[in-house]
Design an enzyme around this catalytic site. Structure first.
Site, PDB file in Angstrom:
ATOM      1  N   SER A  98      17.471  11.858  17.014  1.00 67.06           N
ATOM      2  CA  SER A  98      16.084  11.790  17.508  1.00 67.06           C
ATOM      3  C   SER A  98      15.632  13.095  18.146  1.00 67.06           C
ATOM      4  O   SER A  98      14.577  13.155  18.774  1.00 67.06           O
ATOM      5  CB  SER A  98      15.950  10.659  18.544  1.00 67.06           C
ATOM      6  OG  SER A  98      16.731  10.942  19.695  1.00 67.06           O
ATOM      7  N   HIS A 102      25.146  13.812  18.049  1.00 67.30           N
ATOM      8  CA  HIS A 102      24.157  12.757  18.339  1.00 67.30           C
ATOM      9  C   HIS A 102      22.757  13.349  18.550  1.00 67.30           C
ATOM     10  O   HIS A 102      22.159  13.221  19.618  1.00 67.30           O
ATOM     11  CB  HIS A 102      24.575  11.939  19.567  1.00 67.30           C
ATOM     12  CG  HIS A 102      23.916  10.582  19.614  1.00 67.30           C
ATOM     13  ND1 HIS A 102      24.452   9.515  20.272  1.00 67.30           N
ATOM     14  CD2 HIS A 102      22.766  10.120  19.066  1.00 67.30           C
ATOM     15  CE1 HIS A 102      23.669   8.462  20.154  1.00 67.30           C
ATOM     16  NE2 HIS A 102      22.630   8.811  19.408  1.00 67.30           N
ATOM     17  N   ARG A 161      25.463   3.804  15.407  1.00 66.61           N
ATOM     18  CA  ARG A 161      26.300   3.787  16.599  1.00 66.61           C
ATOM     19  C   ARG A 161      27.744   4.028  16.194  1.00 66.61           C
ATOM     20  O   ARG A 161      28.213   3.477  15.191  1.00 66.61           O
ATOM     21  CB  ARG A 161      26.178   2.460  17.353  1.00 66.61           C
ATOM     22  CG  ARG A 161      24.889   2.306  18.147  1.00 66.61           C
ATOM     23  CD  ARG A 161      24.869   3.253  19.347  1.00 66.61           C
ATOM     24  NE  ARG A 161      23.654   3.147  20.149  1.00 66.61           N
ATOM     25  CZ  ARG A 161      22.588   3.906  20.001  1.00 66.61           C
ATOM     26  NH1 ARG A 161      22.551   4.810  19.018  1.00 66.61           N
ATOM     27  NH2 ARG A 161      21.553   3.779  20.805  1.00 66.61           N
ATOM     28  N   GLU A 193      31.663   9.809  22.980  1.00 69.38           N
ATOM     29  CA  GLU A 193      30.737  10.927  22.877  1.00 69.38           C
ATOM     30  C   GLU A 193      30.724  11.673  24.196  1.00 69.38           C
ATOM     31  O   GLU A 193      30.500  11.046  25.234  1.00 69.38           O
ATOM     32  CB  GLU A 193      29.320  10.442  22.518  1.00 69.38           C
ATOM     33  CG  GLU A 193      29.232   9.888  21.120  1.00 69.38           C
ATOM     34  CD  GLU A 193      27.815   9.481  20.715  1.00 69.38           C
ATOM     35  OE1 GLU A 193      26.886   9.617  21.552  1.00 69.38           O
ATOM     36  OE2 GLU A 193      27.641   9.036  19.577  1.00 69.38           O
TER      37      GLU A 193
END
Length: 359
Positions: free
Chosen positions: A327, A324, A276, A305
């Site tokens: 994933s 980011h 984070r 962000e």
């Protein structure tokens, strides 16, 4: 630990048993459907999750039909009025204002994320709202991206690509674009959980000499799987050649990586954050990078962000910043979507969710 591919197949099978709905609905069936729980989905989530919701026959749902732009806050506050369930992503702040707008009918919030710092947990707890989230299924993807970012940063791949494209590739030079090897290095992990272990497992074949970690307390069971030694935060900073952040953002970890920590790190150390953005003081990181206090940093998360393109960190050659995407694999995002959908449906039925936050 779930592999994302196995998890997706399992979640497709788990999908809450659908009602049998035919194309020609009678008026009584239509009335019955109108009494189904109302759900709002704040983003066009990957197809596996939407398929589970559609085929369940157990909810009527509306969604913000875009993956490029988050639902505007004003519209979100309007759309949640009177809903029974909410499926959100980490761009939506689920706070007292939103919960007041939703009203007492809201029973379940399911977030398609492993992090939950966008949720006001105390407010949710106070209202007795159940919360589902999506850990485990993204472990492999995040670990892979962390290793990729570490290698990209330590071996200066972005710089090298730029030089090749822009004519900087001239005669062979002895120390041009030299970086740092993993072989015989010490890798430090701040926050040893599933992802930290998965990162270490992937780095071990690079002949890493030693893994060390720190956490709120020693985690001997997890540590034994990667032969990692528990050390203090100070020693983690002092000993690590590569330091990977894998901790959650909490009041205790907020800006834990600051001037004090950077001042104790080696000048040759590589700093990697895929956890984070809030755990790092970015002004202190800029100072450490620009003065040569540490060698380089790779970031997949920032505050805010997206990070403004005018931010000083973007001016540094020794700082690699990604938007980011830890994933971001098709398998993992579909597995997250499927898990979020199943959590929502189970919660609305009053049954235990597959992955529920204990408030």
């Amino acid at each position: 630990m779930w592999c994302s591919r196995v998890a997706l197949r399992r979640l497709q099978r788990i999908a809450v048993t659908p009602l049998n709905i035919t194309a020609g609905l009678t008026s009584s069936a239509q009335r019955e459907m109108s009494t189904l729980p109302r759900v709002y989905v704040t983003r066009q989530i990957p197809p596996e999750g939407l398929k589970i919701l559609r085929e369940s026959g157990q909810v009527q749902f509306e969604l913000w039909d875009s993956d490029d732009v988050p639902v505007p806050r004003k519209e979100l506050l309007e759309k949640v009025k009177g809903v029974d369930g909410l499926l959100c992503v980490l761009t939506e702040k689920i706070d007292a204002e939103l919960l007041e707008a939703a009203g007492p009918s809201l029973k379940v919030v399911s977030t398609m994320s492993v992090g939950f710092d966008h949720l006001s947990l105390e407010e949710l707890k106070k209202r007795g709202i159940h919360v589902g989230y999506t850990p485990d299924v993204l472990t492999d993807a995040v670990a892979e991206l962390t290793v990729a970012l570490l290698l990209t940063t330590s071996r200066r791949l972005i710089e090298a690509t730029h030089e090749a494209k822009t004519g900087g590739w001239g005669t062979w030079r002895t120390l041009w674009l030299c970086g740092y090897e993993l072989a015989n290095s010490t890798v430090g992990i701040l926050g040893l959980g599933r992802i930290g272990v998965a990162i270490a497992e992937r780095l071990a074949p690079f002949k890493v000499k030693k893994f060390i970690y720190t956490d709120v307390a020693p985690r001997p069971e997890l540590a034994s799987t990667i032969n990692a030694e528990y050390v203090s935060l100070d020693q983690l900073a002092k000993q690590s050649d590569f330091l990977a952040l894998c901790c959650a953002l909490t009041p205790e970890t907020k800006e834990i990586c600051n001037k004090d920590l950077f001042s104790k790190m080696k000048k040759t150390s590589i700093f990697i954050n895929t956890s984070r953005g809030g755990v790092v003081n970015q002004e202190d990181l800029y100072e450490a990078l620009s003065t040569g206090q540490i060698a380089a940093a790779g970031l997949d998360v920032t505050v805010p962000e997206p990070l403004p393109t005018s931010h000083p960190l973007f001016t540094l050659k020794n700082c690699v910043i990604l938007p980011h995407i830890a994933s971001a694999s098709y398998t993992t995002r579909n597995a997250m979507s499927a898990l979020a959908a199943n959590n929502l449906l189970l919660g609305l039925r009053g049954e235990p969710m597959i992955k529920e936050l204990k408030l």
